[in-house]
Enzyme design. Structure first.
Site, short mmCIF file in Angstrom:
data_model
loop_
_atom_site.label_atom_id
_atom_site.label_comp_id
_atom_site.label_asym_id
_atom_site.label_seq_id
_atom_site.Cartn_x
_atom_site.Cartn_y
_atom_site.Cartn_z
N LYS A 177 -26.74 -21.20 12.92
CA LYS A 177 -26.43 -22.47 12.24
C LYS A 177 -25.34 -23.18 13.02
CE LYS A 177 -25.16 -24.30 7.67
NZ LYS A 177 -24.86 -23.95 6.26
N SER B 69 -27.63 -26.23 2.89
CA SER B 69 -27.41 -26.94 4.13
C SER B 69 -27.99 -26.22 5.36
CB SER B 69 -25.91 -27.13 4.34
OG SER B 69 -25.26 -25.88 4.41
N SER C 54 -26.27 -22.41 0.22
CA SER C 54 -26.85 -22.93 1.46
C SER C 54 -27.66 -21.97 2.30
CB SER C 54 -25.75 -23.54 2.32
OG SER C 54 -25.49 -24.85 1.90
N1 GLN Z 1 -25.35 -27.64 -1.81
C1 GLN Z 1 -24.02 -27.17 -1.93
C2 GLN Z 1 -23.04 -28.22 -1.48
O1 GLN Z 1 -23.47 -29.26 -1.15
C3 GLN Z 1 -23.84 -25.88 -1.21
C4 GLN Z 1 -23.59 -26.04 0.22
C5 GLN Z 1 -23.35 -24.75 0.92
O2 GLN Z 1 -23.59 -23.67 0.37
N2 GLN Z 1 -22.81 -24.85 2.12
O3 GLN Z 1 -21.87 -28.03 -1.46
#
Ligand code: GLN
Length: 469
Positions: A61, A136, A160
């Site tokens: 990532k 993400s 994410s």
């Molecule tokens: N969707 C969540 C956010 O926008 C989680 C993001 C993540 O786990 N990095 O914060």
């Protein structure tokens, strides 16, 4: 995982798959062909296949740094950022013989659930190119689902890893907080962030988790916990495992296809000898609110370092230092990141701190206690991973609240520091993947992975592949 006695051809094949798929999927942010091939040659020259991941191509990532790679975290402000050091997870993967082939695209600073917030454009879901792969870690999930790489790493602050795994039909593991070193992970919300693997099977994910886990003196929050042989615990025996289901959370807001797949999955678990009972998690309906207070507060502090001086992009043609800070941050950050910095700064500011941030910390404790109490009577908690299957790209981009609600089933594990796994459990009528989530007690990834693996072996979902593969 298939290791490769001859590494170069395996890596060259992965690179050409990535190149072919890139125009449609945009799963990778950068591909490091020269570096990857050079490393493959070094492994071949050394001979042997000692490492458990010998010759395995890995996608990283884009918020996990590696020497020689560009790490943008999906942000313009880090467009040309090259880290002088590698994350501990990268060092460990390489020591096991793995080859990082490139970085996978993600929402800016991992803030999002769709990759719509990536400054370089979104990733497309291999099951339906008009849809989101989730986020993400959407690039990691899409790359694995499309068969470009067998494994990719993601980071999970509020879902994410698990949510994109669910939306792309792959397995994603969020380890216990402290299980995997965060050294070299570009910080979003430090008390919630964890790195973990995405793979096509639980076994492969477990294999990678085994390699990246363990104490690291460079991350003071990494725990001194022994790392069990996760793969050895995948023996298929889930008899008498007690699974708790917080029924009260699975309301009519959850898509019908998801609810049906979830109930069918519980039947499978029963048929394997597990027991299923209801549990109460009375405070978890406040999870989203608490998460978006704590995560934004921590983000506002973590992102203060991007000031045009120490890292990344600096605005040109400015006259004063103050202007330079302001322009660099104005031009460098996207809308969602700015929204979160403002929210986080607000909830930490004098006069609001007690009402918002402190209150959120108190409720966070209550949420964690709910889980502790539930785990007195059950070994695992099962939930859908996401209330819906992959939605259309752009569909929620202008509706942050709607986007935040997608995290309703995942944020709890982060707030309580617990491990969670998402495993494919069905397809919607439109042939979009659905994910099943198991959450376990701290440090009990082995139990959770044993359940996910047994479930996977009893169902056909792993053999379903996206049309683009
Ligand atoms: N969707 C969540 C956010 O926008 C989680 C993001 C993540 O786990 N990095 O914060």
């Amino acid at each position: 995982m298939t290791t490769h006695p001859s590494v170069r051809p395996a890596i060259a094949a992965a690179l050409s798959r990535i190149e072919q798929a890139q125009p449609a999927l945009q799963a990778f942010q950068s591909v490091a062909s020269d570096l990857a091939l050079a490393r493959a040659e070094v492994l071949d020259a050394a001979g042997g296949t000692a490492g458990s991941l010998h010759g395995v191509a890995i996608g990283l990532k884009d918020n996990i740094v590696a020497r020689g790679f560009t790490s943008t975290a999906g942000s313009k402000i880090l467009e040309h950022y090259r880290s002088p050091y590698s994350a501990t997870v990268v060092d460990r993967l390489e020591a096991a013989g793995a080859v990082i082939v490139g970085t996978t695209r993600c929402d800016e600073f991992a803030m999002g659930s769709s990759t719509d917030n990536c400054a370089y454009g979104p990733v497309h879901n291999p099951w339906d190119l008009t849809r989101t792969p989730g986020g993400s870690s959407g690039g990691s999930a899409a790359a694995v689902a499309a068969g470009l790489v067998p494994v990719a790493l993601g980071s999970d602050t509020g879902g994410s890893i698990r949510q994109p795994a669910a939306l792309c039909g792959v397995v994603g593991v969020k380890p216990t907080y402290g299980r995997v070193s965060r050294y070299g992970l570009i910080a979003f919300a430090s008390s919630l962030d964890q790195i973990g693997p995405l793979a096509r099977s639980t076994r492969e994910a477990a294999q990678v988790l085994e390699v990246i886990s363990g104490h690291d003196p460079r991350d003071s929050t990494s725990a001194q916990q022994p790392v069990p042989a996760f793969t050895a615990s995948l023996n298929g025996d889930v008899r008498r495992l007690r699974i708790g289901v917080p029924r009260h959370l699975i309301t009519s807001d959850v898509d019908r296809d998801v609810r049906t797949a979830f109930d069918t999955a519980l039947d499978v678990a029963r048929s394997l000898g597990a027991t299923v009972e209801d549990v109460e998690l009375p405070h978890t309906d406040m999870g989203i609110a608490v998460y978006y207070l704590i995560a934004t507060a921590e983000a506002s502090a973590n992102l203060a370092r991007y000031d045009g001086v120490r890292y990344g992009a600096r605005a040109e043609g400015v006259s004063t230092l103050g202007d330079m800070y302001e322009r660099s941050r104005h031009d460098g950050f996207g809308a969602e990141v700015k929204r979160r910095i403002m929210l986080g700064t607000y909830v930490l500011s004098a006069g609001y701190y007690d009402a918002y941030y402190k209150k959120a910390q108190q409720v966070r404790t209550l949420i964690a206690r709910d889980y502790t109490r539930a785990f007195e009577s059950v070994d695992l908690i099962a939930l859908p991973t996401s209330p819906c299957a992959a939605f259309r790209l752009g569909e929620r981009a202008d509706d942050p609240l709607q986007m935040y609600l997608a995290d309703v089933f995942t944020v709890g594990a982060n707030l309580a520091g617990l491990p969670g796994v998402s495993v494919p459990c069905g397809l919607t009528a439109d042939r979009l993947p659905i994910g099943l989530q198991f959450i376990a007690r701290p440090w009990e990834e082995a139990t959770m992975l044993r359940m996910a693996d047994a479930y996977e072996a009893a169902t056909p979902w792993k053999t379903e592949t996206p049309p683009t593969r």
